[in-house]
Design a protein around this motif. Structure first.
Motif, PDB file in Angstrom:
ATOM      1  N   GLU A  40      26.859  -1.496   0.116  1.00 35.49           N
ATOM      2  CA  GLU A  40      28.144  -2.378   0.863  1.00 35.49           C
ATOM      3  C   GLU A  40      28.000  -3.709   0.327  1.00 35.49           C
ATOM      4  O   GLU A  40      29.220  -4.244  -0.185  1.00 35.49           O
ATOM      5  CB  GLU A  40      27.510  -2.387   2.183  1.00 35.49           C
ATOM      6  N   SER A  99      45.037   6.070  -0.533  1.00 32.46           N
ATOM      7  CA  SER A  99      44.446   4.976  -1.556  1.00 32.46           C
ATOM      8  C   SER A  99      45.666   3.911  -1.437  1.00 32.46           C
ATOM      9  O   SER A  99      46.810   4.171  -1.659  1.00 32.46           O
ATOM     10  CB  SER A  99      44.008   5.621  -2.971  1.00 32.46           C
ATOM     11  N   GLN A 146      36.918   9.658   3.923  1.00 33.28           N
ATOM     12  CA  GLN A 146      37.407   8.452   4.553  1.00 33.28           C
ATOM     13  C   GLN A 146      36.175   8.022   5.381  1.00 33.28           C
ATOM     14  O   GLN A 146      35.758   6.980   5.472  1.00 33.28           O
ATOM     15  CB  GLN A 146      38.648   8.518   5.295  1.00 33.28           C
ATOM     16  N   PRO A 192      41.675  -0.895  -0.552  1.00 33.57           N
ATOM     17  CA  PRO A 192      41.321  -0.389   0.551  1.00 33.57           C
ATOM     18  C   PRO A 192      42.151   1.030   1.054  1.00 33.57           C
ATOM     19  O   PRO A 192      43.257   1.247   0.124  1.00 33.57           O
ATOM     20  CB  PRO A 192      41.786  -1.561   1.453  1.00 33.57           C
ATOM     21  N   ILE A 193      41.873   1.572   2.018  1.00 30.55           N
ATOM     22  CA  ILE A 193      42.437   2.840   2.300  1.00 30.55           C
ATOM     23  C   ILE A 193      43.526   2.061   3.263  1.00 30.55           C
ATOM     24  O   ILE A 193      43.510   1.249   4.224  1.00 30.55           O
ATOM     25  CB  ILE A 193      41.544   3.788   3.041  1.00 30.55           C
ATOM     26  N   ILE A 253      33.551   6.621   3.204  1.00 34.98           N
ATOM     27  CA  ILE A 253      34.024   5.369   2.707  1.00 34.98           C
ATOM     28  C   ILE A 253      33.676   4.310   3.354  1.00 34.98           C
ATOM     29  O   ILE A 253      33.045   3.349   3.176  1.00 34.98           O
ATOM     30  CB  ILE A 253      35.631   5.254   2.219  1.00 34.98           C
ATOM     31  N   ALA A 254      33.959   4.602   4.883  1.00 33.74           N
ATOM     32  CA  ALA A 254      33.552   3.667   5.879  1.00 33.74           C
ATOM     33  C   ALA A 254      32.321   3.534   5.996  1.00 33.74           C
ATOM     34  O   ALA A 254      31.844   2.253   6.640  1.00 33.74           O
ATOM     35  CB  ALA A 254      34.230   4.227   7.131  1.00 33.74           C
ATOM     36  N   SER A 255      31.311   4.818   5.674  1.00 33.58           N
ATOM     37  CA  SER A 255      29.826   4.382   5.878  1.00 33.58           C
ATOM     38  C   SER A 255      29.096   3.482   4.809  1.00 33.58           C
ATOM     39  O   SER A 255      28.340   3.009   5.121  1.00 33.58           O
ATOM     40  CB  SER A 255      29.131   5.635   5.860  1.00 33.58           C
ATOM     41  N   ARG A 256      29.899   3.058   3.543  1.00 36.45           N
ATOM     42  CA  ARG A 256      29.537   2.254   2.837  1.00 36.45           C
ATOM     43  C   ARG A 256      28.120   2.514   2.131  1.00 36.45           C
ATOM     44  O   ARG A 256      27.245   1.601   1.892  1.00 36.45           O
ATOM     45  CB  ARG A 256      29.538   0.720   3.215  1.00 36.45           C
ATOM     46  N   ASP A 265      36.872   0.475   2.626  1.00 37.05           N
ATOM     47  CA  ASP A 265      37.487   0.968   3.993  1.00 37.05           C
ATOM     48  C   ASP A 265      38.317  -0.388   4.335  1.00 37.05           C
ATOM     49  O   ASP A 265      38.099  -1.507   4.086  1.00 37.05           O
ATOM     50  CB  ASP A 265      36.383   1.199   5.118  1.00 37.05           C
TER      51      ASP A 265
END
Length: 259
Positions: free
Chosen positions: A10, A208, A220, A202-203, A223-226, A241
């Motif tokens: 992150e 993309s 997705q 960012p998404i 990606i959000a979980s980093r 994200d």
């Protein structure tokens, strides 16, 4: 921020996106300047060329005037000789001497005619060059005025942006030292391969940033979980994200506003 070896994924993503925001701001500054430096350089070359041409034309006119003076002197000398030969003809002892003097007079008269013809031609050349000088002066004045305007425009933009650009470039270098070399190299490679220089995006609406290719929901979520660095399979851009992007945008905007 943690060192390279201790940084979490992150933290790397945040650092990469911050680097992207900084470099994009530098791109914006340079886009504002646009082609102005090149325009100024071209105008300077054109003005210098016109000045050089003007100097040469003026030198040409001076040279022709010198030639006219020389021809006028030749005419004066010829007239003196004609007068001298005419006086001598009054005291000749035979026709041979008289004819010889007559030929000398005729030669000097021809010299006068030729010199007068040359003077006429020289004067025509001067008039022609004066017309070119006049048009060149007008062009020079117009281009010089345009150059001053463009220089002023460039100087104003430089005054407004140079300090900010230097600070941003320094900050960009700082961020690069906080990111492992392989990621920095990947980031620079992607930036060089895309038109807008966006290597980290960012998404946006499930795709993309700046792309129409939808990212699968499972990706997705990843990606959000980093937890790992994920690239867009179509453009190669590194993806972050929207929440992280918004947070970093606010942070960097606060930094930009202080510059």
């Amino acid at each position: 921020m943690a060192t390279k070896t201790e940084a979490t994924v992150e933290e790397k993503l945040r650092a990469l996106y911050d680097l992207q925001l900084i470099d994009s701001r530098v791109d914006e500054i340079r886009n504002v300047r646009g082609e102005l430096p090149l325009e100024v350089e071209d105008l300077e070359d054109e003005v210098l060329g016109l000045k050089t041409r003007l100097d040469k034309l003026k030198t040409d006119v001076e040279t022709i005037n010198f030639e006219i003076t020389a021809k006028k002197n030749l005419i004066d000398e010829a007239k003196v000789l004609i007068k001298k030969y005419a006086e001598q003809q009054k005291n000749v002892r035979n026709s041979r001497e008289f004819n010889s003097l007559t030929k000398e007079v005729e030669f000097q008269e021809l010299e006068i005619q030729l010199a007068e013809k040359n003077i006429k031609e020289f004067k025509a050349q001067i008039e022609q060059k004066k017309e070119i000088i006049s048009s060149t002066k007008e062009r020079l004045s117009e281009r010089d005025s345009h150059l001053k305007h463009k220089k002023s425009e460039l100087n104003n933009i430089l005054a407004e942006t140079e300090k900010e650009e230097i600070a941003l470039l320094k900050k960009s270098e700082e961020f690069q030292t906080q990111i492992e070399d392989r990621l920095v190299k990947a980031y620079k490679r992607i930036r060089n391969n895309v038109k807008n220089g966006l290597a980290v995006v960012p998404i946006e609406r499930g795709a993309s940033g700046g792309s129409f290719f939808t990212i699968p929901p499972q990706v997705q979520v990843e990606i959000a979980s980093r937890k790992k660095i994920i690239s867009d399979e179509h453009s190669g851009r590194i993806l972050v994200d929207p929440v992280l992007a918004e947070e970093e945008q606010e942070k960097m905007q606060a930094y930009f506003s202080k510059l």
